[in-house]
Design a protein around this motif. Structure first.
Motif, PDB file in Angstrom:
ATOM      1  N   THR A  67      -0.157  -8.445  -6.045  1.00  0.00           N
ATOM      2  CA  THR A  67       1.056  -8.834  -5.321  1.00  0.00           C
ATOM      3  C   THR A  67       0.718  -9.689  -4.116  1.00  0.00           C
ATOM      4  OG1 THR A  67       0.935  -6.763  -4.104  1.00  0.00           O
ATOM      5  CG2 THR A  67       2.386  -6.812  -6.008  1.00  0.00           C
ATOM      6  N   TYR A  86       2.808 -12.581  -2.465  1.00  0.00           N
ATOM      7  CA  TYR A  86       3.948 -12.430  -1.559  1.00  0.00           C
ATOM      8  C   TYR A  86       3.550 -12.567  -0.098  1.00  0.00           C
ATOM      9  CZ  TYR A  86       6.472 -10.865  -5.637  1.00  0.00           C
ATOM     10  OH  TYR A  86       7.069 -10.809  -6.868  1.00  0.00           O
ATOM     11  N   PHE A  96       8.012  -0.225   3.537  1.00  0.00           N
ATOM     12  CA  PHE A  96       8.319   0.085   2.137  1.00  0.00           C
ATOM     13  C   PHE A  96       9.648   0.815   1.990  1.00  0.00           C
ATOM     14  CE2 PHE A  96       7.875   2.904  -1.611  1.00  0.00           C
ATOM     15  CZ  PHE A  96       7.890   1.908  -2.569  1.00  0.00           C
ATOM     16  N   GLY A 131       8.732  -7.516  -3.719  1.00  0.00           N
ATOM     17  CA  GLY A 131       7.322  -7.876  -3.889  1.00  0.00           C
ATOM     18  C   GLY A 131       6.553  -7.662  -2.616  1.00  0.00           C
ATOM     19  N   VAL A 132       7.131  -8.100  -1.498  1.00  0.00           N
ATOM     20  CA  VAL A 132       6.478  -7.908  -0.205  1.00  0.00           C
ATOM     21  C   VAL A 132       6.331  -6.413   0.076  1.00  0.00           C
ATOM     22  CG1 VAL A 132       6.710  -8.214   2.282  1.00  0.00           C
ATOM     23  CG2 VAL A 132       7.249 -10.108   0.738  1.00  0.00           C
ATOM     24  N   PHE A 192       6.224  -3.983  -2.034  1.00  0.00           N
ATOM     25  CA  PHE A 192       5.210  -3.434  -2.936  1.00  0.00           C
ATOM     26  C   PHE A 192       3.813  -3.762  -2.432  1.00  0.00           C
ATOM     27  CE2 PHE A 192       8.112  -3.390  -6.922  1.00  0.00           C
ATOM     28  CZ  PHE A 192       8.639  -2.197  -6.496  1.00  0.00           C
ATOM     29  N   HIS A 193       3.677  -5.002  -2.017  1.00  0.00           N
ATOM     30  CA  HIS A 193       2.370  -5.407  -1.524  1.00  0.00           C
ATOM     31  C   HIS A 193       1.984  -4.558  -0.310  1.00  0.00           C
ATOM     32  CE1 HIS A 193      -1.063  -7.900  -0.751  1.00  0.00           C
ATOM     33  NE2 HIS A 193      -0.688  -8.040   0.510  1.00  0.00           N
ATOM     34  N   LEU A 236       3.056  -1.610   0.432  1.00  0.00           N
ATOM     35  CA  LEU A 236       2.769  -0.245  -0.036  1.00  0.00           C
ATOM     36  C   LEU A 236       1.345  -0.165  -0.582  1.00  0.00           C
ATOM     37  CD1 LEU A 236       3.653   2.647  -1.162  1.00  0.00           C
ATOM     38  CD2 LEU A 236       4.227   1.427  -3.251  1.00  0.00           C
ATOM     39  N   ALA A 237       1.035  -1.105  -1.468  1.00  0.00           N
ATOM     40  CA  ALA A 237      -0.281  -1.074  -2.113  1.00  0.00           C
ATOM     41  C   ALA A 237      -1.379  -1.272  -1.084  1.00  0.00           C
ATOM     42  CB  ALA A 237      -0.351  -2.152  -3.188  1.00  0.00           C
ATOM     43  N   LYS A 238      -1.142  -2.220  -0.184  1.00  0.00           N
ATOM     44  CA  LYS A 238      -2.152  -2.513   0.827  1.00  0.00           C
ATOM     45  C   LYS A 238      -2.366  -1.277   1.711  1.00  0.00           C
ATOM     46  CE  LYS A 238      -1.507  -5.287   4.301  1.00  0.00           C
ATOM     47  NZ  LYS A 238      -0.925  -6.429   5.024  1.00  0.00           N
ATOM     48  N   GLN A 296      -1.613   1.855   1.111  1.00  0.00           N
ATOM     49  CA  GLN A 296      -2.193   2.985   0.389  1.00  0.00           C
ATOM     50  C   GLN A 296      -3.681   2.763   0.141  1.00  0.00           C
ATOM     51  OE1 GLN A 296      -0.713   6.057  -0.849  1.00  0.00           O
ATOM     52  NE2 GLN A 296       0.653   5.455   0.777  1.00  0.00           N
ATOM     53  N   ALA A 297      -4.023   1.534  -0.230  1.00  0.00           N
ATOM     54  CA  ALA A 297      -5.427   1.238  -0.489  1.00  0.00           C
ATOM     55  C   ALA A 297      -6.239   1.414   0.783  1.00  0.00           C
ATOM     56  CB  ALA A 297      -5.569  -0.179  -1.027  1.00  0.00           C
TER      57      ALA A 297
END
Lengths: 651, 425
Positions: free
Chosen positions: A643, A646, B292, B389-390, B392-393, B395-397, B399-400
């Protein structure tokens, strides 16, 4: 959520693209399936396979992770690979190749047979010594009580099959199975606590009288089965108890358990046990069994003794009378205090560990639910898609959903491991119970010693008093005897006087014949004769009165002599009691010393093992956390990468 | 009308093959997020920041005011930078004005009024609202039509007193409005649910495309609401796990104190790491909330704003339909009158013509709404793809990063534990 599940069933086939199905098959049923199965299932996935219901099942039906897994016996066996998902991730595997293989095999740690990380106390002892005992409790069967009760079908009980595998030479064999009921376990525990006082004997599972009534029968039996297995395994892990005759008999002897179920009044009578209270009360006792003294007083049987010991403990508490033997082992007292602090912290830590596990479980669950919500949205958007942007969004959502559900699964797996590792805290909390009972063995032995000592001193003072009293009586007697002797002497003297007087009287009578003619002398002679007769008569009467007095005195003094003899007997008996009590005391002291020694040894063992267990707990916990955190990080990093388009604008 | 829709769907299909990147490029100009470019360039731009929330007033009367900074090169604005002070109700004013004037356009949603007094002035709530207001006003500033609005200019430029006057006037005139709005809303809801249940009413738009859209919007709201609920719960779970870790860390430290020597040290290190990670979790909880959970909620709000527009459309359709019916009746009546050559023919004819004009206007208005909505839906989908999308990004960032921090923290303990266990043997 269940509604969604049904919906999922109907709508799953709408995914025509296999690729979509692949990434939406997020969760296989966890039981008994390794991830290699999962992958092979993925490659041969068919339309009929429903991809969405398993995750829900996985989340909802998941076992309470706080209950320790019941199959840990199997898990220790490296040959058993079914439960591989519960295997701790290999340290090397996780740390040195944290991102797994490219082909999505990041979770393929089923290959790891690297078993070095173990936290369970149970497994520790089993692996640290060459001799092992593996005990499995299985196959509960309901049986009818054979009793003389007239009501048929009144009592049933459950027996469990207890299978033992061992290589310990003392067992003289390698595999046994016996059927035992819970009552037998109670007997075993009672016998062990009698024979191994001062040891940290693992506590027996509770009888749970209330639960047995309230809980569902099957559930209760299963819970008890797990508890029994755990208990027996713990016993077998104890360096001393595992070699005990009691355990061996329990595990090996077929049929009825030959250990005495209770030491009730009758059997204790035969053993001479009931003599103890009598002995303590100074009643005549001919035979003594001082070894019985060492056992703590039992309710309902040694009531008198209990009262005595209670009195002693009250006296100790009051502090008015200093007990003859006090706990003098300073080192022990210090350790005991330290252990109390430790226990407090342990209980706190175990509580916090529980809530940590709960929080981890919650976060995993919520992550899973979020993932499912996005799966639903993905499906929905894909079906309704009118614009390309919707499809792109659906693809993004799918990635996030996949990652979320995977992360949720990692959380769950991690949690299962965490539970296993942090269970050490619980184990030790349970062990603290054993420590307590070992300490109470010690203090009860001390109390017995104290009671016996104070008993002894009171007996001795009693004997002294009696002796003093009887010596006084002897003194009085002697004067009486002297009186009698004096009286007898008087009688003798008087008798002499009498015979003298009689002789004089005879002589005067003879002289009278010689001087018949002497008329002048006649008158005076007559008067002499009558006066001599008078003397004789007086002396005679005096003699008889003296004799009766002497007789009376003799009767009286013989009476006194008889009383003295019984008194002396009494004193001797008392001395015997004192001797017996002294024996009992020295026996009790020995037992107390033994318990002290056991306490000390066990404390050392506990310290040593605790260090080991805690270290492996910490290591296991940390490695597990690292491993799963890396897996989760990996998942999300992929999504973040995908992602990253974005962020173009903001960067 | 139908032809237009047909063409539109064809156009969409042709776009399906488009790459994500090209869509993303498009998005850069459409996005209303606060990350929008603020640097001046030759292109016309209008960028707004909502900053510095400050609590004003006392007790029940107290409220939060914000500094609203506008930077622009648009000639119709007074200068390149303007700073005004606005409060939440001013934003409501702007929203309601735009809603009244731009029928058919999905007015960007406002954050909810928070009724719970306890949270009203919590730092987290204030920051969340500030962020939402920033996004709200920037979305308007970037919207091709709304950007032109006089009300926006007023909102961004007039002094505080003028703003307050305008606001109180508005609330005076449109006093009944909220209730009306609710009524319309309810009507639409019942109508839509009737439509879903198959109980079609005559005065209801009934073309399959629109039905589909309605169903889509309603179901989308439901599904999103669920996802959003879990997202907020996830924030809470992060906080809880943080708290648990902190408590656990403390307990472990205390337990370690009982041990002494190297093992005790290992315990205390583990405890410290737990406490450190607890802070990380709290931070991530905040990040998750802002980047998020809140955007997801904004998504739900946007869907609700579509529903409000749909209510307007239903009203316009009903109005247009009823007028058409009346015109038909009037026409029949006029024909009758012409047949019998009544004196009233002239009067009726004037009335008929007037009605006809009115009807045409209503139809135009309705068709305008329909057209705008069709454009807006495309905008909405694209914007949401971007926004989500932002999110999600993020969130993923987040969480990672969190997971990496957790892994790093625990990993750093391992050598110490190894040392400890080798010292033991």
């Amino acid at each position: 959520m269940m509604g969604f599940e049904n919906q999922g069933f109907e709508e799953a086939h709408l995914f025509s693209s296999r690729q979509e199905i692949q990434s939406l098959v997020l969760d296989e049923p966890l039981d008994g399936k390794s991830f290699s199965d999962y992958r092979s299932a993925m490659s041969s996935i068919s339309e009929a396979h429903h991809p969405l219901s398993p995750p829900i099942v996985g989340i909802e039906v998941d076992d309470d992770p706080l209950l320790s897994p019941s199959s840990y016996m199997d898990r220790r066996n490296p040959n058993v690979s079914e439960n591989s998902y519960l295997e701790p991730p290999s340290y090397a595997d996780v740390v040195f190749s944290p991102f797994g293989n490219e082909n999505g095999e990041a979770n393929g740690f089923e290959n790891s047979t690297h078993d070095s990380v173990k936290s369970e106390i149970i497994s520790r002892s089993a692996s640290s010594s060459s001799g092992y005992i593996k005990i499995a409790v299985s196959n509960p069967v309901k049986e009818q009580e054979i009793s003389n009760s007239l009501v048929p079908g009144g009592n049933t009980y459950v027996t469990y099959l207890i299978t033992t595998r061992t290589n310990i030479p003392e067992f003289g064999g390698s595999e046994y199975s016996v059927r035992r009921r819970f009552k037998d376990v109670v007997t075993l525990a009672d016998r062990l606590s009698e024979s191994y006082r001062g040891f940290f004997i693992p506590p027996r599972p509770d009888k749970n009288v209330v639960e047995s009534q309230v809980m569902h029968k099957q559930e209760f039996v299963e819970q008890r089965r797990v508890a029994l297995e755990k208990y027996l395994t713990r016993l077998a892990a104890h360096p001393v108890i595992k070699k005990s005759e009691e355990l061996k008999v329990f595990l090996q002897v077929q049929g009825k358990l030959p250990l005495p179920t209770t030491t009730d009044v009758a059997s204790r009578m035969l053993d001479g046990a009931v003599k103890l209270p009598k002995q303590l009360f100074g009643e005549p006792a001919t035979v003594v069994a001082p070894h019985e003294v060492v056992q703590p007083a039992k309710g309902g049987r040694d009531l008198l003794r209990i009262f005595k010991e209670l009195k002693q403990s009250v006296a100790n508490d009051w502090g008015g009378s200093k007990p003859p033997v006090v706990e003098e082992d300073k080192e022990f007292l210090e350790k005991k205090e330290k252990l109390q602090v430790f226990e407090q912290q342990l209980s706190n830590a175990s509580q916090q560990a529980e809530s940590l596990v709960k929080a981890q479980q919650d976060i995993g669950e919520t992550m899973g639910q979020l993932g499912l919500a996005f799966i639903k949205l993905t499906k929905f958007e894909t079906e309704e898609a009118m614009y390309n942007s919707q499809r792109i969004r659906a693809a993004d959502m799918k990635r996030v959903a996949t990652a979320a559900v995977k992360a949720s699964r990692f959380y769950r797996e991690s949690n299962a491991q965490t539970v296993k590792y942090l269970d050490t805290l619980h184990e030790y909390l349970g062990l603290m119970l054993a420590v307590h009972s070992a300490f109470s063995d010690r203090s009860s032995a001390l109390l017995t010693v104290q009671t016996l000592l104070s008993e002894l001193s009171s007996l001795q003072s009693r004997a002294e008093k009696l002796e003093v009293a009887s010596s006084k009586i002897f003194g009085g007697d002697r004067s009486r005897i002297r009186k009698i002797e004096e009286l007898k002497e008087t009688i003798r003297v008087t008798e002499d006087a009498k015979s003298c007087a009689v002789r004089e009287y005879e002589r005067i009578k003879d002289t009278l014949h010689e001087y018949l003619g002497l008329m002048l002398a006649v008158h005076s002679a007559f008067s002499d004769r009558s006066s001599a007769l008078l003397t004789v008569q007086t002396l005679l009467s005096e003699l008889s009165s003296l004799q009766s007095r002497a007789e009376k005195l003799e009767v009286a003094s013989s009476k006194i002599f008889g009383g003295d003899r019984s008194r002396i007997r009494k004193i001797e008996e008392l001395k015997e009691t004192i001797r017996v009590t002294e024996d009992a005391k020295s026996c009790a002291v020995r037992e107390y010393e033994r318990i002290k020694e056991n306490n000390r040894n066990e404390l050392e063992r506990l310290e040593r093992e605790r260090r080991h267990d805690f270290l492996s707990m910490l290591k296991g916990f940390v490695i597990n956390q690292v491993g799963y955190a890396e897996k989760i990080a990996n998942e999300w990093a992929n999504v973040a990468e995908e992602t990253s388009g974005y962020t173009k604008e903001s960067s | 009308m139908f032809l237009y829709l047909f063409w539109f769907s064809w156009w969409l299909n042709s776009r399906t093959e488009m790459q994500l990147d090209s869509l993303l490029l498009q998005q850069t100009s459409l996005s209303g997020s606060s990350q929008s470019p603020r640097s001046p360039s030759t292109q016309p731009f209008l960028s707004v920041s909502v900053t510095d929330p400050a609590k004003l007033g006392n007790g029940v009367q107290s409220y939060i005011s914000y500094r609203v900074i506008t930077r622009t090169n648009l000639p119709e604005y007074q200068g390149p930078e303007k700073i005004v002070i606005r409060r939440y109700s001013d934003f409501i004013w702007l929203h309601d004005r735009l809603f009244e004037k731009y029928k058919g356009i999905f007015i960007p949603p406002l954050p909810e009024k928070n009724a719970v007094e306890k949270f009203r002035f919590s730092a987290e709530f204030i920051e969340m609202r500030r962020q939402a207001l920033d996004i709200f006003v920037n979305r308007i500033a970037l919207h091709p039509q709304l950007q032109q609005s006089e009300d926006l200019k007023t909102f961004l430029q007039v002094d505080e007193e003028t703003m307050e006057r305008a606001r109180s006037q508005e609330t005076g005139i449109f006093k009944k409005k909220p209730a009306d709005f609710m009524q319309i809303f309810k009507d639409v809801q019942s109508k839509v649910s009737d439509a879903v249940l198959g109980k079609e009413k005559p005065v209801e738009e009934s073309n399959p495309e629109y039905e589909k859209l309605k169903n889509y919007i309603f179901e989308l709201e439901e599904d999103l609401a669920e996802a959003q609920k879990h997202a907020f719960r996830l924030v809470k779970r992060h906080k809880e796990l943080g708290q648990s870790l902190s408590d656990f860390g403390k307990a472990i430290k205390l337990l370690g104190a009982c041990e002494g020597n190297s093992l005790g040290k290992a315990f205390s290190e583990l405890g410290s790491k737990s406490e450190m990670l607890s802070i990380k979790l709290q931070k991530e909880a905040h990040n998750l909330l802002m980047k998020f959970a809140e955007p997801l909620k904004d998504y739900v709000r946007a869907v609700q704003s579509i529903k409000a527009t749909m209510a307007e459309r239903a009203t316009a359709f009903k109005h247009q339909y009823e007028l058409a019916e009346t015109i038909k009746l009037k026409e029949i009546n006029l024909d009758k009158l012409m047949l019998i050559r009544s004196d009233k023919v002239g009067e009726a004819e004037i009335e008929y013509r007037e009605l006809k004009v009115e009807g045409e206007e209503a139809t135009k208005k309705y068709e305008m709404i329909v057209q705008l909505m069709n454009e807006e839906i495309v905008r909405f989908q694209e914007q949401k793809t971007w926004d989500v999308g932002v999110a999600f990004h993020e969130l993923a960032k987040g969480q990672a990063q969190l997971a990496n921090e957790i892994a790093d923290a625990w990993r750093s303990l391992l050598p110490k534990l190894e040392a400890c266990s080798s010292a033991q043997t």
